[in-house]
Design an enzyme around this catalytic site. Structure first.
Site, mmCIF file in Angstrom:
data_model
loop_
_atom_site.group_PDB
_atom_site.id
_atom_site.type_symbol
_atom_site.label_atom_id
_atom_site.label_comp_id
_atom_site.label_asym_id
_atom_site.label_seq_id
_atom_site.Cartn_x
_atom_site.Cartn_y
_atom_site.Cartn_z
ATOM 1 N N TRP A 30 42.332 43.184 20.234
ATOM 2 C CA TRP A 30 43.231 42.582 20.866
ATOM 3 C C TRP A 30 43.755 42.932 22.278
ATOM 4 O O TRP A 30 43.629 44.007 22.513
ATOM 5 C CB TRP A 30 44.784 42.968 19.976
ATOM 6 C CG TRP A 30 44.752 42.590 18.517
ATOM 7 C CD1 TRP A 30 44.568 42.958 17.526
ATOM 8 C CD2 TRP A 30 45.096 41.093 18.161
ATOM 9 N NE1 TRP A 30 44.611 42.430 16.567
ATOM 10 C CE2 TRP A 30 45.047 41.005 16.713
ATOM 11 C CE3 TRP A 30 45.422 39.902 18.878
ATOM 12 C CZ2 TRP A 30 45.206 39.968 16.144
ATOM 13 C CZ3 TRP A 30 45.757 38.757 18.294
ATOM 14 C CH2 TRP A 30 45.409 38.765 16.614
ATOM 15 N N GLU A 86 78.875 15.416 21.193
ATOM 16 C CA GLU A 86 80.097 14.786 21.494
ATOM 17 C C GLU A 86 80.835 14.725 20.236
ATOM 18 O O GLU A 86 81.903 15.165 20.037
ATOM 19 C CB GLU A 86 80.072 13.803 22.252
ATOM 20 C CG GLU A 86 79.309 13.759 23.575
ATOM 21 C CD GLU A 86 77.930 13.420 23.550
ATOM 22 O OE1 GLU A 86 77.231 12.819 24.465
ATOM 23 O OE2 GLU A 86 77.202 14.096 22.570
#
Length: 364
Positions: A174, A56
């Site tokens: 992996w 704000e």
């Protein structure tokens, strides 16, 4: 002019503005704000960084300061108390803004409707719950922390198509593709902390840092109730540069505690054992300002979290590989088929050669 549509469009712009921030704002929420005069946006702002101006304030500054009789759109109720910065409600009132549209009430007990009442008492018109659910989606970790005292838990795993996280020897490098691993590093950068159990530390000796992705390193957490972590691990060796928290129980030897603290490790000491230690440790971690945790493993830690119903979101990277045997992914409490649909919503997408599954288990 369709006023309702205009209000929602403007709030959606404030939401996108809040999303666009690149810095961590925890333990504060992500917020966005617009200042509007005669249906035209004249100021935009978001919360950029913890300890600095709120959305704000930045929107009013961006509008040039002269915002009398303007409307303000903000994704979360303006704060009404002194924290790192003065109350936003005071500035809104002083600026003589005439109307405020708010996405949702702040769940923080220090605010929780007080900011709304303060604005109304000053004669400002307040419209509430504009795109409430979309505004809530911005800050699921913040809302969970404010309402439960626990961090938001994202369980991440890479598995083969037959459900294994590693082969029989414990090797997991992996399973997933290069693209999937890059996505995981992006997830690390967006989370307040990355967490593993001692099995992962012993098997992989990870650093849990952010590589090949934009963003800063997050804090690291190890669930180590017995205090077995070695001083030679990469995590301990880098603890003075990147925060490392160790969740440990009453079995942690005092000498080990002193050695770890000398290396810069933050000991999160729990008085309880077993799964109670894990839940207690997570609450204590939350008090350190850590609201979102990416839990990368291993299967045993994921299982503990599932058993205690602590997982909020699941991220699975499913690779087109088969092992036939090995280390299985988490074991979840069994249910019958009619109760097997546990996700509020979910999505699938390609990630290199893998499929990425994102499932939301809980919403706050």
């Amino acid at each position: 002019m369709n006023v309702k549509k205009s209000v929602e469009c403007l709030m959606r712009e404030a939401i996108e503005l809040a999303k666009s921030g690149v810095n961590h704002v925890s333990p504060n929420p992500y917020t966005g704000a617009l200042v509007v005069r005669d249906e035209r946006v004249i100021g935009r702002g978001r919360h950029e960084k913890y300890g600095e101006a709120h959305a704000e304030v930045n929107a009013i500054r961006d509008a040039g300061g002269n915002v009398e009789d303007c409307e303000l759109f903000v994704t979360l109720e303006p704060c009404s108390h002194y924290g790192k910065t003065p109350p936003c409600t005071d500035l809104i009132i002083q600026s003589k803004i005439s109307k405020v549209y708010i996405g949702m009430q702040d769940p923080n007990p220090l605010v929780a409707g007080d900011g709304i009442q303060k604005l109304r008492n000053a004669g400002i018109i307040v419209e509430m719950d504009i795109l409430h659910d979309e505004c809530a989606n911005l800050n699921q970790p913040f809302i969970k922390m404010m309402t439960s005292g626990l961090p938001y838990i994202i369980a991440k795993a890479a598995i083969t198509i037959d459900g294994f996280m590693a082969d029989k020897s414990g090797c997991s490098k992996w399973i997933s593709s290069t693209e999937s691993r890059k996505t995981v590093h992006e997830m690390r950068a967006k989370s307040d902390a990355v967490m593993v159990g001692m099995g992962t530390v012993l098997a992989d000796n990870p650093e849990l840092t952010v590589r090949n992705a934009d963003g800063m390193n997050s804090a690291r957490i190890v669930y180590d109730p017995r205090g077995n972590i070695s001083m030679d691990t990469k995590l301990v060796q880098t603890a003075k540069n990147i925060p490392l928290y160790l969740i440990a129980g009453p079995d942690l030897p005092k000498q080990q505690e002193i050695l770890l603290q000398n290396e810069g490790v933050h000991i999160v000491y729990c008085e309880t054992k077993g799964l109670n230690c894990l839940q207690e440790g997570l609450k204590l971690i939350g008090k350190q300002g850590i609201q979102s945790i990416l839990v990368e493993g291993g299967g045993k830690l994921h299982t503990f979290l599932a058993q205690e119903d602590l997982i909020d979101k699941l991220e699975l990277f499913i690779a087109p590989k088969m092992l036939g045997d090995g280390v299985s992914m988490m074991k979840i409490p069994p249910v019958l088929m009619p109760d097997s649909d546990r996700f509020i919503n979910y999505k699938w997408k390609h990630s290199g050669s893998d499929m990425q599954f994102t499932g939301i288990i809980k919403k706050y």
